[in-house]
Design an enzyme around this catalytic site. Structure first.
Site, short mmCIF file in Angstrom:
data_model
loop_
_atom_site.label_atom_id
_atom_site.label_comp_id
_atom_site.label_asym_id
_atom_site.label_seq_id
_atom_site.Cartn_x
_atom_site.Cartn_y
_atom_site.Cartn_z
N GLU A 13 37.93 11.02 -65.63
CA GLU A 13 38.14 9.43 -65.27
C GLU A 13 38.41 8.24 -65.79
O GLU A 13 38.14 8.06 -66.39
CB GLU A 13 36.31 8.89 -64.69
CG GLU A 13 36.35 8.06 -63.89
CD GLU A 13 36.67 7.08 -62.77
OE1 GLU A 13 37.27 7.09 -62.52
OE2 GLU A 13 36.47 8.70 -61.65
N CYS A 47 31.09 3.84 -54.86
CA CYS A 47 30.26 4.51 -54.34
C CYS A 47 29.22 3.55 -55.26
O CYS A 47 28.61 2.44 -54.70
CB CYS A 47 29.39 5.32 -53.30
SG CYS A 47 27.93 5.44 -52.67
N CYS A 54 28.79 1.19 -51.31
CA CYS A 54 27.99 1.00 -51.14
C CYS A 54 26.60 0.98 -51.75
O CYS A 54 25.42 0.13 -50.95
CB CYS A 54 27.62 2.62 -50.09
SG CYS A 54 28.25 4.64 -50.97
N LYS A 112 26.89 -3.39 -53.12
CA LYS A 112 26.50 -3.80 -51.41
C LYS A 112 25.44 -3.49 -51.24
O LYS A 112 24.79 -4.60 -50.49
CB LYS A 112 27.96 -3.24 -50.81
CG LYS A 112 27.74 -3.65 -49.06
CD LYS A 112 28.27 -2.65 -48.18
CE LYS A 112 27.85 -1.52 -47.88
NZ LYS A 112 28.25 -0.27 -47.36
N TYR A 131 34.13 -2.23 -40.73
CA TYR A 131 32.95 -2.11 -41.46
C TYR A 131 32.56 -2.72 -42.61
O TYR A 131 31.28 -3.86 -43.09
CB TYR A 131 31.43 -0.86 -41.27
CG TYR A 131 32.46 0.67 -42.86
CD1 TYR A 131 31.42 0.12 -43.95
CD2 TYR A 131 33.46 0.73 -41.85
CE1 TYR A 131 32.47 0.83 -44.77
CE2 TYR A 131 34.12 1.85 -43.87
CZ TYR A 131 33.11 1.90 -44.04
OH TYR A 131 33.49 2.32 -45.81
N GLU A 189 30.46 -6.20 -43.06
CA GLU A 189 29.36 -6.00 -44.16
C GLU A 189 29.20 -7.23 -44.74
O GLU A 189 28.31 -8.26 -45.71
CB GLU A 189 28.86 -4.92 -45.19
CG GLU A 189 28.67 -3.35 -43.81
CD GLU A 189 29.04 -2.84 -44.40
OE1 GLU A 189 28.28 -1.29 -43.83
OE2 GLU A 189 29.45 -2.26 -45.20
N ALA A 241 26.40 4.14 -40.94
CA ALA A 241 25.58 2.99 -40.78
C ALA A 241 26.67 1.61 -40.99
O ALA A 241 27.42 1.95 -41.93
CB ALA A 241 24.35 2.90 -41.56
N HIS A 262 3.77 4.26 -31.27
CA HIS A 262 3.46 3.29 -30.97
C HIS A 262 2.84 2.07 -31.90
O HIS A 262 1.73 2.78 -32.45
CB HIS A 262 2.74 3.37 -29.54
CG HIS A 262 2.87 1.76 -29.10
ND1 HIS A 262 4.10 1.21 -28.48
CD2 HIS A 262 1.95 1.35 -28.61
CE1 HIS A 262 3.37 -0.10 -27.78
NE2 HIS A 262 2.02 0.07 -28.22
N GLU A 289 10.37 4.17 -30.97
CA GLU A 289 9.67 4.63 -29.52
C GLU A 289 10.53 4.79 -28.55
O GLU A 289 10.35 6.07 -27.35
CB GLU A 289 8.61 4.34 -29.69
CG GLU A 289 8.41 2.76 -28.98
CD GLU A 289 6.60 2.55 -28.81
OE1 GLU A 289 6.21 2.96 -27.87
OE2 GLU A 289 6.09 1.87 -29.52
#
Length: 456
Positions: A35, A43, A48, A51, A181, A185, A345, A440, A445
């Site tokens: 790395e 991420c 993510c 963020k 996105y 965001e 999402a 509920h 619902e």
């Protein structure tokens, strides 16, 4: 002597690479991973995770305001401190990166914190030490990198999503370039932190590829939150003003002045300079590594997972691809990832959660569709007084009655969609939804109480 130094060499210690390394080692393979940046990948380090923490911080503004309607009185107006948030998030990122490293060490994966370059189908060169390592298999998991496409004069005066987490001070004005996105965001969260935000996008609407009803409603909600939009517009150049501010000159309309220009026009597979062409690996038009369902390139010993393949660029997908590769190659369990039904999402405020086909996609795929939708004011807003709407939509195949798309705009949309994605993945029908007893009172619902198709 062994034919190769290691059984697997992984380039890139992000989510997909580390999962593959740990699983392969668990199957008895000798594994080395390299790395060039911090362990954890996009991420954890610059995506993510930080963020989402920023998003949480931005939503407290609404909570403070809403509390008054429920009888709470704050002794004084809340004050936001950017350095406190920035440094707290940085500390959490450092902690998570350490856990990733600990996981690799615990799995007996040999870690090299330096850049790795492919020399040939079985050889990797480590640039700092100069060491050459031979490997039976090479896995490329280097992710993606922000791109300003096409490049423009003064583009270097902007920042990307990599740098936005480390701003020395909270800007008063921000220009966000892009309509996807990532752009939305950051536009959403900075607006809630008190920044005057303008979104500039070359398309006629935001969130290309998402359901049209969700796109339009989200744009309107972000406008309601104070974000200005310049749609159908591109930037010709960016210049620095004498006071250090940036001025973006647009192809149409007046220029836009901002303290920070955040360029979020997309990401490209991070393959530049890896030596892939030298090894004979075929790349796509964006530089992505072309792979088959088993994540194998045209060179049998070289594989790739995650965003570097530009298939479905989501962290959980990279993790599953890495796991499938390691199980199949070293564990004797052959399986592949199904990219056809994946929940996602968008962590704007309001939030978007979606799984399956949009209405447009379903029609284009030849489905005869029935659409069920519900728009309502959430219960909390009835007392807080906030002008907020939740929207839910089911796309149903009329012939089979299967629910082939679920789209939600509103509070906790991502959490709701994660659960309903199980049912959709299993092939649940609208009748299955209908016979599920509602919980509920809850927003979710509505998903099981919609009975009348749109325009029926």
């Amino acid at each position: 002597m062994a034919e190769y130094d290691v059984d697997l060499f992984v380039i890139g210690a992000g989510s997909g690479g580390t999962r593959a390394a740990r699983i392969a080692s668990g199957h008895g393979a000798r594994v080395m991973i390299a790395e060039a940046d911090r362990i954890g990948g996009t991420c954890v380090i610059r995506g993510c995770v930080p963020k989402k923490l920023f998003v949480y911080a931005s939503r407290f503004m609404d909570d403070f305001e809403d509390a008054a309607g429920f009888g709470w009185t704050l002794p004084e107006k809340p004050v936001f401190d950017w350095p406190t948030l920035r440094d707290a998030v940085a500390n959490e990122v450092t902690r998570l990166s350490g856990l990733y490293r600990k996981g690799l060490d615990g799995a007996k994966v040999e870690v090299r914190e330096e850049r790795a370059v492919i020399e040939d189908a079985h050889t990797i060169r480590l640039e700092t030490s100069g060491q050459k390592v031979t490997a039976r298999h090479i896995l490329v998991a280097t992710g993606g990198w922000p791109s300003f496409d096409p490049p423009i004069p003064g583009g270097e005066l902007g920042i990307s999503s990599n740098e936005v987490f480390h701003l020395p001070a909270l800007p008063k004005r921000m220009l966000v370039v892009g309509g996807g996105y990532i752009a939305l965001e950051f536009a959403s969260l900075f607006a809630r932190l008190g920044v005057a935000v303008t979104v500039l996008h070359r398309g006629d609407n935001i969130l290309r590829g998402f359901d049209e009803d969700v796109r339009t409603r989200l744009r309107d909600a972000l406008k309601e939150a104070g974000i200005a939009f310049r749609l159908g517009c591109t930037i010709d150049r960016i210049e620095q003003l004498p006071d250090g501010a940036r001025r973006a000159h647009c192809a149409t309309g007046a220029p836009i002045d901002a303290d920070v220009v955040l360029v979020a026009t997309g990401r490209r597979p991070n393959t530049k300079g890896l030596g892939l062409a030298k090894a004979g690996v075929e790349l796509g038009p964006l530089g992505e590594i072309l792979v088959d369902a088993a994540s194998a390139s045209n060179v049998p010993s070289i594989h790739a997972v995650g965003d570097v393949t530009n298939r479905v660029n989501l962290t959980p997908v990279a993790i599953r691809e890495g796991h499938a590769f390691a199980d199949s190659t070293f564990g004797g369990r052959n399986w592949t990832v199904d990219h056809g039904m994946i929940a996602s999402a968008v962590f704007t405020t309001p939030e978007v959660g979606t799984v399956g086909l949009s209405e447009t996609q379903a029609v284009a795929a030849g489905h005869e569709v029935r659409v069920f939708e519900s728009g309502f004011r959430p219960m909390k807003a009835t007392i807080s007084g906030r002008h907020e709407r939740t929207y839910m939509k089911l796309v149903v195949d009329a012939k089979t009655d299967k629910v082939i798309g679920v789209h939600i705009l509103g509070h906790d949309a991502g959490e709701i969609v994660q659960s309903v994605a199980i049912a959709v993945t299993m092939g649940a029908t609208k009748a299955d939804f209908d016979r599920t007893v509602a919980l509920h009172p809850s927003a979710a619902e509505e998903l099981v109480t919609m009975r009348t198709p749109r325009n029926s």
